[in-house]
Write an enzyme that holds these catalytic residues in place. Structure first.
Site, PDB file in Angstrom:
ATOM      1  N   HIS A   2       0.789  -1.231   0.000  1.00 57.40           N
ATOM      2  CA  HIS A   2       0.000   0.000   0.000  1.00 57.40           C
ATOM      3  C   HIS A   2       0.819   1.277   0.000  1.00 57.40           C
ATOM      4  O   HIS A   2       0.246   2.361  -0.042  1.00 57.40           O
ATOM      5  CB  HIS A   2      -0.944   0.028   1.204  1.00 57.40           C
ATOM      6  CG  HIS A   2      -2.146  -0.831   1.028  1.00 57.40           C
ATOM      7  ND1 HIS A   2      -3.311  -0.372   0.463  1.00 57.40           N
ATOM      8  CD2 HIS A   2      -2.356  -2.122   1.310  1.00 57.40           C
ATOM      9  CE1 HIS A   2      -4.199  -1.353   0.424  1.00 57.40           C
ATOM     10  NE2 HIS A   2      -3.639  -2.434   0.936  1.00 57.40           N
ATOM     11  N   LYS A  55      -9.084  14.034   4.047  1.00 62.17           N
ATOM     12  CA  LYS A  55      -8.243  12.831   4.053  1.00 62.17           C
ATOM     13  C   LYS A  55      -7.365  12.925   5.290  1.00 62.17           C
ATOM     14  O   LYS A  55      -7.343  13.960   5.958  1.00 62.17           O
ATOM     15  CB  LYS A  55      -7.393  12.750   2.776  1.00 62.17           C
ATOM     16  CG  LYS A  55      -6.663  14.051   2.430  1.00 62.17           C
ATOM     17  CD  LYS A  55      -5.858  13.955   1.137  1.00 62.17           C
ATOM     18  CE  LYS A  55      -6.672  14.022  -0.129  1.00 62.17           C
ATOM     19  NZ  LYS A  55      -6.597  12.816  -0.916  1.00 62.17           N
ATOM     20  N   ARG A  56      -6.640  11.861   5.622  1.00 64.11           N
ATOM     21  CA  ARG A  56      -5.705  11.964   6.742  1.00 64.11           C
ATOM     22  C   ARG A  56      -4.729  13.108   6.490  1.00 64.11           C
ATOM     23  O   ARG A  56      -4.371  13.397   5.342  1.00 64.11           O
ATOM     24  CB  ARG A  56      -4.950  10.638   6.916  1.00 64.11           C
ATOM     25  CG  ARG A  56      -5.794   9.529   7.511  1.00 64.11           C
ATOM     26  CD  ARG A  56      -6.383   9.911   8.859  1.00 64.11           C
ATOM     27  NE  ARG A  56      -5.340  10.003   9.863  1.00 64.11           N
ATOM     28  CZ  ARG A  56      -5.066   9.059  10.753  1.00 64.11           C
ATOM     29  NH1 ARG A  56      -5.780   7.953  10.800  1.00 64.11           N
ATOM     30  NH2 ARG A  56      -4.094   9.218  11.620  1.00 64.11           N
ATOM     31  N   LYS A  67       0.484  14.429   1.507  1.00 58.90           N
ATOM     32  CA  LYS A  67      -0.802  14.775   0.896  1.00 58.90           C
ATOM     33  C   LYS A  67      -0.928  16.286   0.656  1.00 58.90           C
ATOM     34  O   LYS A  67      -1.835  16.742  -0.027  1.00 58.90           O
ATOM     35  CB  LYS A  67      -1.950  14.276   1.772  1.00 58.90           C
ATOM     36  CG  LYS A  67      -2.057  12.742   1.793  1.00 58.90           C
ATOM     37  CD  LYS A  67      -3.151  12.275   2.767  1.00 58.90           C
ATOM     38  CE  LYS A  67      -3.268  10.771   2.873  1.00 58.90           C
ATOM     39  NZ  LYS A  67      -4.052  10.155   1.772  1.00 58.90           N
ATOM     40  N   THR A  87      -8.362   6.751  -2.733  1.00 60.84           N
ATOM     41  CA  THR A  87      -9.715   6.275  -3.039  1.00 60.84           C
ATOM     42  C   THR A  87     -10.731   7.394  -2.808  1.00 60.84           C
ATOM     43  O   THR A  87     -11.823   7.364  -3.377  1.00 60.84           O
ATOM     44  CB  THR A  87     -10.112   5.061  -2.184  1.00 60.84           C
ATOM     45  OG1 THR A  87      -9.859   5.370  -0.803  1.00 60.84           O
ATOM     46  CG2 THR A  87      -9.340   3.821  -2.590  1.00 60.84           C
ATOM     47  N   LYS A 133     -14.346   8.503  -4.910  1.00 62.27           N
ATOM     48  CA  LYS A 133     -15.676   8.816  -4.361  1.00 62.27           C
ATOM     49  C   LYS A 133     -16.166  10.158  -4.897  1.00 62.27           C
ATOM     50  O   LYS A 133     -17.344  10.328  -5.234  1.00 62.27           O
ATOM     51  CB  LYS A 133     -15.629   8.859  -2.833  1.00 62.27           C
ATOM     52  CG  LYS A 133     -15.208   7.546  -2.187  1.00 62.27           C
ATOM     53  CD  LYS A 133     -14.865   7.756  -0.708  1.00 62.27           C
ATOM     54  CE  LYS A 133     -13.981   6.639  -0.196  1.00 62.27           C
ATOM     55  NZ  LYS A 133     -13.356   6.967   1.113  1.00 62.27           N
TER      56      LYS A 133
END
Ligand SMILES: *Cc1c(COP(=O)(O)O)cnc(C)c1O
Length: 836
Positions: free
Chosen positions: A374, A565-566, A571, A673, A677
């Site tokens: 992952h 998101k986290r 990110k 992901t 969505k």
């Protein structure tokens, strides 16, 4: 009394009359649960009792189908897959159960008759938050798709007493609260104490010879813990299939520490038992980073051992100890390296408990284990100190040494004399603190190693597992992630679902590629108008959430620009915040010609020990406070930080979003992901060429995606000569943004709190290339803003994003896992075990 229920026909086991799914039957059943089982009346009923009564009513319908599914699988003697994961981020179960049972309308009607409102009752359900983020939610989407595709797949995980912490903000700082999600009971689970297993820790290996002089090993003098399974039903979409998620809870054995007991320390002896139960107490709240604590290793072994023992028990119950067909009938999918103890544990069980020799045992292990990677981030790659591993799991440590010795022999035969390669590839990393490299153990044992998006799988072969790819190219493959459209469109966005279904039919619910039929409607002005009405409703719903949870008023005519998101440096929430500061700066200097009003929403949890991520949350909150309080920003820019981002929040957030922020440093986000969505719900993406963004852009078309930033190759090529300070100096806008930050404009009462963030961009070399991508990001944001001002054009793009999102269904992902790795036959429970 233990009765034998298996020998003679017994009315106890004969089939019950089927339960009705009409409003009358549901209402009657609900009243029985409410009045009898829960014993409630009009006085002081806690609201969760209504929810519990409804959940039990629906669970009965699930249990009917569950038993039929179990029976169909058993009768067919089919191959099965076991999905091993430390995380299952399931969210709520109620609306998903109603949708998949096909009882949404009749349930609403039943409650109406009883004077209740379904939506209100449903709000009583607590999220099952047994995961951190994408990895755990992927496992949940996969279970949904497996059941819908009628594949015999069982999930195995841990029943954490406390799931992902609840986040709230105090003065812009993240506060963590324990998530006691089981406080009001969990009506969906079924305790199965009859399948309890015993898990060993510590002790030592005892070598002995049997009566025929064969050498065996016994793991002795151990401290044991019990694993008690709790089963959760996983319904497929209106197909009669209900699969199982089996979660293990730790419990103390009934043995006392006799020395303490005899010394009269009864309370101390009992208290010591308590420690055993700590194993399943809490989910570690780290996303994409390992923390190396011994309790975490205990959790991992606990999951692996309990699950494998369970599978072997089921196997031997029907087939004695014949393992000849085992590898043809069983597959284990490891969700990241977290369950990789399974490799050594399956060897141990087969050799020590079932007396197989090494070679046939290894044959079985290496034909049944499949591993999903992952992440490439080094901080997330699990390594356990050999000393810790060896004292906690001595028998497994011995087995890993043997696996490694045999593996390195193979390497040295292929590349004689290449000692550098041996050191690079060894499962044991040598050094002052020798460590077990769990990812290498997984790759050595597995017959399949997959990444989760095209780019990620390519990078695995080129970088992290380069040597292994050279040795075993056939093991490596890609399975691009997906999400289930049942939860992420049908259940969470009923208005859009209805518009889509009345336009192209309902086939998309189980075949998302059918959304392509919407493509021609992008040119239909009437359809576009309907699309906008639906979007506006969803934006109102999101605005209400933001108002309630953040106290900020979002105007639904503005562009809703969302990053949830986290919180992680890779990110790049910081890049988003710098852009917000830039917009604020433009407003303040009057540069607002052709302005697109914008509401920026940021949300997500930071790991409690991740200082930089927590500072980024504080910065987002501080900027929001200054912007929202400044009257010049009114109507032009609003900023909010959404607390406690979780599955249930995302069910409101993704339908109401216009612009989806997917802005990670290229090469760092394995797939993502959240991006999928949003796309399914018609949001447009602003993003880098990272993870599945690349495939999203391929599907949607370049014109329907706001691309910016360096590529993964460019990121690595630039590093050696990268000078962020010079780039800041050369960019007027970024210089002004940095000046505002450095001046303490956003933190007048707390001087210096953002120094760490500022220096990460300047003197510490900006590892995540935020400065390098700033200009390109601002320009992409300008293109997005311009596109949004052209309402018809934006709607067209929105429709086309939804229409081309078919690839990102987890149904497609699971079909690929099955075709390439598992090779399971679908079994239809409704049709008595025949192939579907
Ligand atoms: C989908 C989802 C994620 C993953 O989001 P990414 O943007 O892919 O990191 C994390 N948390 C929750 C609650 C989700 O629903």
């Amino acid at each position: 009394m233990t009765s034998d229920l298996t020998s003679t026909p017994n009315p106890l086991l004969s089939e019950l009359p089927p339960l009705g799914v009409d409003a009358d039957s549901l209402a009657l059943n609900f009243r029985q649960y409410f009045g009898h089982t829960l014993g409630r009346d009009r006085h002081g009923t806690p609201p969760h009792c209504f929810y519990t009564a409804l959940a039990l009513t629906l669970r009965d319908r699930l249990v009917e189908r569950w038993k039929a599914t179990d029976a169909a699988y058993a009768a067919s003697n089919c191959k099965r897959t076991y999905y091993l994961s430390m995380e299952f981020l399931m969210g709520r179960a109620l609306s998903n159960s109603m949708l998949n049972l096909g009882v949404v309308d009749s349930t609403g009607e039943a409650l109406n008759r009883l004077g209740l409102i379904l939506e209100e009752v449903a709000e009583e359900e607590h999220d099952a938050g047994l995961g951190n983020g994408g990895l755990g939610r992927l496992a949940a989407c996969f279970l949904d798709s497996c059941a819908t595709l009628q594949l015999p797949v069982t999930g195995y995980g841990i029943r954490y007493e406390y799931g992902m912490f609840r986040q709230h903000l105090e003065g812009g700082y993240q506060m963590e609260e324990p998530d006691h999600w089981l406080r009001n009971g969990n009506p969906w689970e079924l305790e199965r104490p009859e399948f309890t297993r015993r898990i060993q820790f510590g002790g030592r290996c005892d070598y002995y010879r049997d009566s025929e002089d064969n050498l065996h090993v016994r793991w002795v003098d151990t401290h044991d813990v019990l694993a008690v399974p709790y089963d959760i039903p996983v319904p497929g979409y209106q197909n009669g299939t209900v699969n199982t998620l089996r979660l293990w809870k730790a419990a103390a054995t009934d043995e006392f520490d006799l020395s303490e007991f005899n010394a009269g320390s009864y309370p101390e002896a009992v208290a010591a038992k308590n420690a055993a139960e700590h194993i399943s107490m809490v989910l570690y709240p780290n996303d994409a980073s390992e923390n190396g604590k011994e309790l975490r290793l205990r959790q991992q072994y606990f999951l692996a051992s309990a699950s494998l023992q369970d599978v072997l028990l089921q196997w031997t119950r029907d087939r004695d100890d014949d393992f000849g067909e085992f590898a043809d009938k069983v597959c284990f999918q490891l969700n990241d390296t977290h369950p990789t103890c399974s490799v050594a544990e399956l060897m141990r069980l087969l050799m020590d408990d079932y007396f197989l020799e090494w070679d046939p045992a290894w044959q079985i292990v290496s034909r049944t284990m499949a591993y999903t990677n992952h992440t490439l981030l080094p901080e997330a790659l699990e390594k356990w100190p050999v000393r810790m591993f060896g004292s906690l799991l001595p028998r497994l440590m011995d087995i890993i040494y043997e696996i490694n010795a045999r593996f390195l022999k193979e390497v040295s035969q292929r590349w004689p004399g290449d000692v550098g390669r041996l050191a690079r590839m060894s499962i044991i990393e040598e050094g002052p603190v020798p460590q077990v490299r769990m990812a290498y153990l997984a790759v050595v044992a597995a017959f399949s190693v997959n990444g989760v998006a095209k780019l990620h799988s390519d990078l695995l072969q080129q970088d992290l597992f380069r040597d292994f790819y050279e040795l075993w190219p056939h093991k490596f493959n890609n399975k691009t992630n997906g999400v289930t459209q049942r939860r992420w469109l049908a259940a969470s966005n009923p208005a859009l679902s209805e518009l889509i279904s009345e336009t192209i039919g309902t086939g998309w619910v189980t075949d998302l590629q059918q959304l392509r039929k919407l493509i021609p409607f992008a040119d239909d002005a009437e359809f576009r108008a309907k699309w906008r009405v639906v979007k506006q409703e969803s934006k109102l719903r999101l605005a209400a959430l933001v108002q309630a949870d953040c106290g900020v008023a979002f105007d639904p005519d503005s562009m809703f620009d969302v990053q949830v998101k986290r919180i992680h440096e890779y990110k790049r929430q910081l890049l988003n915040i710098l852009h917000v500061i830039h917009l604020y700066d433009r407003i303040r200097r009057g540069d607002t010609a052709d302005w697109t009003p914008r509401c920026v929403l940021i949300g997500g949890k930071a790991a409690p020990g991740y200082t930089m991520a927590k500072s980024i949350i504080k910065l987002a909150c501080s900027v929001a406070q200054v912007v929202n309080a400044d009257p010049v920003c009114d109507d032009l820019l609003k900023v909010a930080y959404l607390p406690d981002y979780r599955v249930t929040a995302m069910e409101v957030v993704s339908p109401g979003t216009d612009l989806s922020e997917q802005i990670s440093t290229a090469g760092k986000e394995a797939s993502g992901t959240g991006n999928m969505k949003f796309m399914i719900n018609g949001a447009l993406t602003i993003g880098t060429l990272d993870g599945a963004n690349i495939e999203i852009r391929e599907e949607a078309g370049d014109d329907n995606f706001f691309l910016f930033g360096l590529t993964a190759e460019e990121v690595e090529a630039q590093r050696s000569a990268y000078n962020p300070q010079a780039m800041i100096e050369a960019d007027q806008d970024l210089r002004r943004v940095m000046k505002l930050l450095e001046s303490g404009h956003f933190n007048p009462a707390e001087p210096g709190i953002f120094d760490g963030i500022i220096s990460s961009l300047t003197v510490h070399g900006d590892y995540w290339m935020i400065v390098a991508d700033f200009r390109s990001y601002v320009e992409a944001q300008r293109r997005a803003a311009a596109a949004f001002r052209d309402e018809e054009r934006w709607t067209r793009m929105s429709i086309l994003n939804c229409a081309t999102s078919g690839k990102f269904s987890s149904d497609r992902t699971i079909q690929e896992y099955n075709a390439g790795i598992w090779h399971l036959k679908p079994i239809s429970a409704a049709r008595g075990g025949k192939c579907a």
